[in-house]
Design an enzyme around this catalytic site. Structure first.
Site, PDB file in Angstrom:
ATOM      1  N   HIS A 155       0.793  -1.239   0.000  1.00  0.00           N
ATOM      2  CA  HIS A 155       0.000   0.000   0.000  1.00  0.00           C
ATOM      3  C   HIS A 155       0.819   1.279   0.000  1.00  0.00           C
ATOM      4  O   HIS A 155       0.255   2.360   0.129  1.00  0.00           O
ATOM      5  CB  HIS A 155      -0.923   0.049   1.216  1.00  0.00           C
ATOM      6  CG  HIS A 155      -2.005  -0.979   1.202  1.00  0.00           C
ATOM      7  ND1 HIS A 155      -3.246  -0.749   0.663  1.00  0.00           N
ATOM      8  CD2 HIS A 155      -2.025  -2.240   1.650  1.00  0.00           C
ATOM      9  CE1 HIS A 155      -3.997  -1.835   0.794  1.00  0.00           C
ATOM     10  NE2 HIS A 155      -3.271  -2.758   1.394  1.00  0.00           N
ATOM     11  N   LYS A 206      -8.297  13.914   4.718  1.00  0.00           N
ATOM     12  CA  LYS A 206      -7.454  12.722   4.688  1.00  0.00           C
ATOM     13  C   LYS A 206      -6.460  12.848   5.834  1.00  0.00           C
ATOM     14  O   LYS A 206      -6.381  13.912   6.457  1.00  0.00           O
ATOM     15  CB  LYS A 206      -6.705  12.590   3.350  1.00  0.00           C
ATOM     16  CG  LYS A 206      -5.987  13.878   2.916  1.00  0.00           C
ATOM     17  CD  LYS A 206      -5.420  13.765   1.509  1.00  0.00           C
ATOM     18  CE  LYS A 206      -6.420  13.894   0.389  1.00  0.00           C
ATOM     19  NZ  LYS A 206      -6.594  12.694  -0.416  1.00  0.00           N
ATOM     20  N   ARG A 207      -5.704  11.775   6.140  1.00  0.00           N
ATOM     21  CA  ARG A 207      -4.682  11.917   7.172  1.00  0.00           C
ATOM     22  C   ARG A 207      -3.733  13.062   6.832  1.00  0.00           C
ATOM     23  O   ARG A 207      -3.513  13.374   5.662  1.00  0.00           O
ATOM     24  CB  ARG A 207      -3.901  10.604   7.320  1.00  0.00           C
ATOM     25  CG  ARG A 207      -4.641   9.563   8.116  1.00  0.00           C
ATOM     26  CD  ARG A 207      -4.946  10.057   9.527  1.00  0.00           C
ATOM     27  NE  ARG A 207      -3.771   9.980  10.365  1.00  0.00           N
ATOM     28  CZ  ARG A 207      -3.493   8.982  11.193  1.00  0.00           C
ATOM     29  NH1 ARG A 207      -4.342   7.977  11.330  1.00  0.00           N
ATOM     30  NH2 ARG A 207      -2.397   8.978  11.909  1.00  0.00           N
ATOM     31  N   LYS A 214       0.861  14.559   1.282  1.00  0.00           N
ATOM     32  CA  LYS A 214      -0.501  14.857   0.832  1.00  0.00           C
ATOM     33  C   LYS A 214      -0.705  16.359   0.620  1.00  0.00           C
ATOM     34  O   LYS A 214      -1.705  16.787   0.071  1.00  0.00           O
ATOM     35  CB  LYS A 214      -1.518  14.317   1.829  1.00  0.00           C
ATOM     36  CG  LYS A 214      -1.523  12.775   1.906  1.00  0.00           C
ATOM     37  CD  LYS A 214      -2.524  12.296   2.943  1.00  0.00           C
ATOM     38  CE  LYS A 214      -2.446  10.804   3.240  1.00  0.00           C
ATOM     39  NZ  LYS A 214      -3.106   9.954   2.227  1.00  0.00           N
ATOM     40  N   THR A 268      -8.431   6.713  -2.029  1.00  0.00           N
ATOM     41  CA  THR A 268      -9.769   6.153  -2.224  1.00  0.00           C
ATOM     42  C   THR A 268     -10.802   7.253  -1.987  1.00  0.00           C
ATOM     43  O   THR A 268     -11.900   7.206  -2.540  1.00  0.00           O
ATOM     44  CB  THR A 268     -10.029   4.969  -1.268  1.00  0.00           C
ATOM     45  OG1 THR A 268      -9.546   5.316   0.027  1.00  0.00           O
ATOM     46  CG2 THR A 268      -9.317   3.717  -1.763  1.00  0.00           C
ATOM     47  N   LYS A 308     -14.495   8.452  -3.871  1.00  0.00           N
ATOM     48  CA  LYS A 308     -15.755   8.762  -3.183  1.00  0.00           C
ATOM     49  C   LYS A 308     -16.298  10.113  -3.632  1.00  0.00           C
ATOM     50  O   LYS A 308     -17.493  10.271  -3.896  1.00  0.00           O
ATOM     51  CB  LYS A 308     -15.540   8.752  -1.658  1.00  0.00           C
ATOM     52  CG  LYS A 308     -15.185   7.369  -1.126  1.00  0.00           C
ATOM     53  CD  LYS A 308     -14.625   7.389   0.298  1.00  0.00           C
ATOM     54  CE  LYS A 308     -13.966   6.040   0.613  1.00  0.00           C
ATOM     55  NZ  LYS A 308     -13.077   6.082   1.784  1.00  0.00           N
TER      56      LYS A 308
HETATM   57  C1  26V Z   1       2.502   5.113   6.757  1.00  0.00           C
HETATM   58  C2  26V Z   1       3.544   5.951   7.023  1.00  0.00           C
HETATM   59  C3  26V Z   1       4.332   5.695   8.215  1.00  0.00           C
HETATM   60  C4  26V Z   1       5.617   6.510   8.264  1.00  0.00           C
HETATM   61  C5  26V Z   1       5.416   7.922   7.804  1.00  0.00           C
HETATM   62  C6  26V Z   1       4.899   7.980   6.406  1.00  0.00           C
HETATM   63  C7  26V Z   1       3.802   7.032   6.171  1.00  0.00           C
HETATM   64  C8  26V Z   1       3.004   7.194   5.072  1.00  0.00           C
HETATM   65  C9  26V Z   1       1.971   6.348   4.823  1.00  0.00           C
HETATM   66  C10 26V Z   1       1.733   5.302   5.660  1.00  0.00           C
HETATM   67  C11 26V Z   1       0.593   4.412   5.377  1.00  0.00           C
HETATM   68  C12 26V Z   1       0.992   3.133   4.759  1.00  0.00           C
HETATM   69  C13 26V Z   1      -0.141   2.254   4.360  1.00  0.00           C
HETATM   70  C14 26V Z   1      -1.372   2.969   3.874  1.00  0.00           C
HETATM   71  O1  26V Z   1      -2.242   3.283   4.626  1.00  0.00           O
HETATM   72  N1  26V Z   1      -1.463   3.192   2.575  1.00  0.00           N
HETATM   73  C15 26V Z   1      -2.656   3.765   1.936  1.00  0.00           C
HETATM   74  O2  26V Z   1      -3.434   2.681   1.453  1.00  0.00           O
HETATM   75  C16 26V Z   1      -4.608   3.115   0.789  1.00  0.00           C
HETATM   76  C17 26V Z   1      -5.393   1.872   0.407  1.00  0.00           C
HETATM   77  O3  26V Z   1      -4.668   1.119  -0.520  1.00  0.00           O
HETATM   78  C18 26V Z   1      -4.236   3.948  -0.416  1.00  0.00           C
HETATM   79  O4  26V Z   1      -5.410   4.400  -1.046  1.00  0.00           O
HETATM   80  C19 26V Z   1      -3.387   5.144  -0.005  1.00  0.00           C
HETATM   81  O5  26V Z   1      -2.951   5.849  -1.136  1.00  0.00           O
HETATM   82  C20 26V Z   1      -2.190   4.662   0.807  1.00  0.00           C
HETATM   83  O6  26V Z   1      -1.478   5.758   1.357  1.00  0.00           O
END
Ligand code: 26V
Length: 801
Positions: free
Chosen positions: A346, A534-535, A540, A642, A646
């Site tokens: 992801h 979003k987060r 982002k 996602t 929406k």
């Molecule tokens: C985690 C971290 C942790 C360290 C700091 C930066 C960072 C950035 C992102 C994440 C999240 C990793 C996994 C995640 O949630 N990915 C999301 O998954 C969604 C479903 O597939 C996708 O639509 C998003 O684009 C993606 O960021």
């Protein structure tokens, strides 16, 4: 079903009085919610039993979705819709003087996820059941979901989310199916008949108790299961320090980790991961064996999808079961295991790739470590045979390196399929991030573009639009969302376009009413509703949005008599508690909002509002009311997104970069129906490879940039002192990792186009085109692709019964 409204009313009042022990007139909304929820559960129980019976007797292949997060949100109204009793219930309640919406508000969001990844898992469960696939979820029943966000003086403050405090009507505790999970201890090996045998001794045992949640299919009598595990002390606790044992055990499922907590001592997180996979595999193996399955053909009837690397310990855990409990040879066990698992990636952000310090891993999970080590050694041996002496290749592909266990390599080596979540993302994985793996396993990589449950994100959250679509093209799209394309025939129907406008206006009005009630802020309803939810993450680029707002305000002050298009900028975002930069951006948004709300000229045209505690139920109110959807990540960084889908499905127009699934939205609707800007992924990556970007030059040469950036630190924003120095430094001194200043001018131009295009006939035509082409982004499409290309499973048909 309830034969009539009056039959429902009668049963409801009876149930309510039985459960509450009070006369109807004295009952509270909470008691009413509990009574209605209980009735719904009773209503769906026969179908739940029947679905399970069917699966048992058919013995077909089943898929299990392993995920550390399931972001379900609320369930009441959805259950009513899926059972086909929404209308009878809503009208019946009204006769009793109870608005269903009041009861709905009682339900806590099930916030067992951080964001996109967890919500995707929830949408997938919805589609699996609605398409009648035999597919179940396994996750963790966190006692506290993602933290609640409060804003105090513009700063985020986190509060715990005790969502289970009043119980959970949707779950069923199944103590009889509890299993034990083992931690710590030591591994002993002995030889018997020339074969090494391993025993895991002196372990700390934890009980895993399952709570099952029914997952309904849409009006199809299918009820699948989401099994969430809760950790409890074993009834036979160890003799020493029982209090500590109890505390440590309960801690395992106490909290959901907010992502990116950079805590090296996060032993608990690893414990959660093993707890989930060990307990879940025990359930699956048990039921497989009970049905007289031969473990050598496990993979023919079971496929397990690993949602990111969090549940990847399932790979060595299945190896352990096959080796230690079934006495398989390594080769046979490995064959079965690698045909069982598929892994979804992801993110390509390197900070987010999971690794565990070996010393910690080995201490907590000694038998797992032994197995991972052997997987690693055999894998390196294989690489060495292929390319002897190529140390750099082995180093890059290796599972153990630098004193750490690397989970993504373990996932790739141990599964039969790896997928990315959007075309661009998968290409980046194959060509860059995981190039060497792709070369080692050509054919293992696939794309599965994400999707969203159109039943929740359109049918449930946007009833007005749903009815309008029904009237225009009939109801077929509800079960075949691709049929939304039929709307394209009506692109030039001025009447329909006008109705779209009316619906949007109504949804904006509903949101405005909610914002007024909850936050005491009056939104200007004739303005463009521009929404960024979003987060909060640097990539982002909420900062880009803020800089544009500052700049727009500057332009308004320069030309106060110009006919500016009024706009409302809405934000919602949680920042991870340890992510200082993100928290500073939240404060910045508030400071900019204050400065604008205090400016008598600017506030005539623009309004900036940060809505606290962004979550699923808030998203359901915001998205139907959006005119503009902000999807402005630095190209190549957002795996899919996602939220973008929406908004599209609800007729908002996207202002965005060619990133993640925006690329595929663009392919379907064309550039004339969205507002594209900025560098593309190629350009970003070539800057990253070859250098050549100097952020300071953009600051120096573009007076609009200089003006806005300077306002962060020159006292323009009241009472903020040097709070925002770090942000300016990230742009100038650290050369703007996410190309905010590089894309600024282009974003401004796109925003100007938004303003001049708004509310013309062509705007509503674009709205229609977006809705019409959004069916492709239903998770029904995604799940069908997984079922066919990865899982090799078929829907279970009811006709035979
Ligand atoms: C985690 C971290 C942790 C360290 C700091 C930066 C960072 C950035 C992102 C994440 C999240 C990793 C996994 C995640 O949630 N990915 C999301 O998954 C969604 C479903 O597939 C996708 O639509 C998003 O684009 C993606 O960021």
């Amino acid at each position: 079903m309830f034969s009539s409204r009056s039959a429902f009313c009668q049963q409801f009042v009876k149930k309510l009085e039985l459960l509450s022990g009070k006369p109807f007139a004295d009952t509270t909304s909470r008691e009413q919610f509990l009574a209605l929820g209980t009735m719904v559960r009773e209503q769906l129980s026969p179908d739940w039993i029947a679905t399970n019976e069917r699966l048992r007797s058919e013995q077909g292949k089943q898929v299990y979705y392993f995920s550390i997060e399931f972001l379900l949100g609320r369930m009441l109204r959805q259950q009513l819709q899926y059972l086909g009793i929404e209308e009878v219930v809503e009208k019946g309640l009204l006769e009793l003087g109870i608005p269903l919406s009041d009861i709905e508000e009682i339900e806590c969001d099930a916030g067992l996820g951080n964001g996109g990844l967890g919500r995707l898992a929830a949408c997938f469960l919805d589609s699996l059941a609605s398409l009648q696939y035999p597919g179940h979820g396994f996750g963790i029943r966190y006692k506290h979901g993602l933290f609640k966000q409060k804003i105090v003086d513009g700063f985020q403050v986190e509060w715990p989310d005790p969502w289970l405090i009043n119980g959970n009507v949707w779950e069923v505790r199944r103590s009889d199916e509890a299993v034990e999970v083992h931690f710590f201890g030591n591994v002993e090996s002995s030889e018997a008949g020339g074969k090494l045998q391993f025993r895991h001794l002196n372990t700390e045992k934890v009980m895993a108790v399952p709570y099952d949640i029914p997952i309904l299919g849409y009006q199809n009598e299918t009820v699948n299961t989401l099994r969430l595990w809760s950790a409890e002390p074993s009834p036979f606790p160890p003799h020493q320090d029982i209090m500590r044992y109890k505390r440590d055990t309960e801690a395992i499922t106490e909290f959901l980790y907010p992502d990116d907590t950079h805590d090296p001592g996060k032993l608990l997180r690893l414990k959660q991961q093993y707890f989930l996979v060990s307990a879940s595999l025990q359930t699956i193996v048990r039921s497989f064996v009970k049905q007289k399955g031969d473990m050598r053909s496990f993979h023919e009837r079971v496929v397990i999808q690993l949602n990111d690397t969090h549940p990847v310990l399932a790979i060595p855990e299945l190896m352990r079961i096959l080796l230690d409990e079934y006495g398989f040879s390594w080769e046979v066990a490995w064959d079965v295991t690698t045909r069982t698992f598929a892994y979804t990636n992801h993110t390509t952000l390197s900070e987010a790739l999971e690794t565990w310090p070996i010393h910690l891993f080995k201490h907590l999970l000694p038998r797992m470590y032994g197995i991972v080590e052997e997987i690693h050694e055999r894998w390196c041996g294989q690489l060495w045979e292929e390319t002897p002496g190529d140390w750099s290749r082995i180093e890059q592909l290796s599972i153990l390196a630098d004193g750490e266990v690397r989970m993504a390599p373990l996932a790739i080596v141990g599964s039969f399929c790896v997928n990315g979540v959007a075309e661009l993302h998968t290409e980046i994985l194959k060509k860059r991030e995981m190039r060497q793996f792709h070369e080692a396993f050509p054919g293992k990589f696939q794309n599965k573009t994400n999707g969203i449950a159109h039943r929740r994100w359109l049918m449930k959250s946007n009833p007005s639009l749903t009815h309008l679509i029904d009237d225009a093209i009939g109801e077929r799209w509800r079960s075949e969302p691709a049929a939304l394309q039929e709307l394209r025939k009506l692109e030039d129907d001025p009447n329909l376009l006008e109705q779209l406008r009316v619906v949007k206006r109504k949804n904006k009005s509903l949101l405005a009413q909610y914002v007024k009630e909850q936050f005491g802020i009056a939104l200007r309803e004739d303005a463009i509703f521009d929404i960024h939810i979003k987060r909060l993450h640097a990539y982002k680029r909420q900062l880009l949005n803020v800089l544009h707002i500052l700049s727009l305000a500057n332009s308004i002050r320069e030309e106060p008599n110009h006919n500016w298009t009024p706009r409302v900028f809405l934000f919602g975002a949680k920042a991870s508690p340890g992510y200082t930069y993100a928290k500073t951006i939240i404060k910045l948004i508030h400071s900019v909002a204050d400065s604008i709300n205090q400016d008598p000229i600017v506030r005539k045209y623009i309004q900036v509002v940060f809505l606290e505690n962004y979550r699923v139920s808030l998203a359901e109110r915001l998205i139907p009311a959006a005119d503009v959807s902000e999807q402005i990540s630095t190209a190549s960084k957002e795996a899919s997104g996602t939220g973008n889908m929406k908004f599209m499905m609800n007729g908002a127009l996207t202002i965005g970069t060619l990133d993640g699934a925006n690329v595929e939205m663009h392919n379907r609707i064309g550039a004339e129906h969205m507002f594209l800007f900025g560098l593309n992924a190629e350009e970003v990556m070539s800057y990253q490879r070859d250098g050549g970007y100097v952020a300071r030059e953009y600051y120096t040469h573009d007076p609009r940039i200089r003006h806005a950036v300077d306002q962060l630190t020159n006292g323009f924003l009241p009472h903020t002192g040097d709070l925002f120095n770090t942000i300016v430094d990230s742009l100038i001194e650290e050369n703007d990792t996410f190309f905010v200043l590089r894309d600024f001018a282009s974003y401004l131009a796109a925003q100007q186009t938004v303003a001049t295009s708004y509310d013309r006939m062509s705007w509503w035509r674009s709205t229609l085109v977006n809705i019409a082409e959004s069916g492709h982004f239903s998770s029904d499409r995604t799940i069908r692709e997984y079922a066919k290309d990865i899982w090799n499973i078929q829907p279970v048909s009811h006709e035979m019964y």
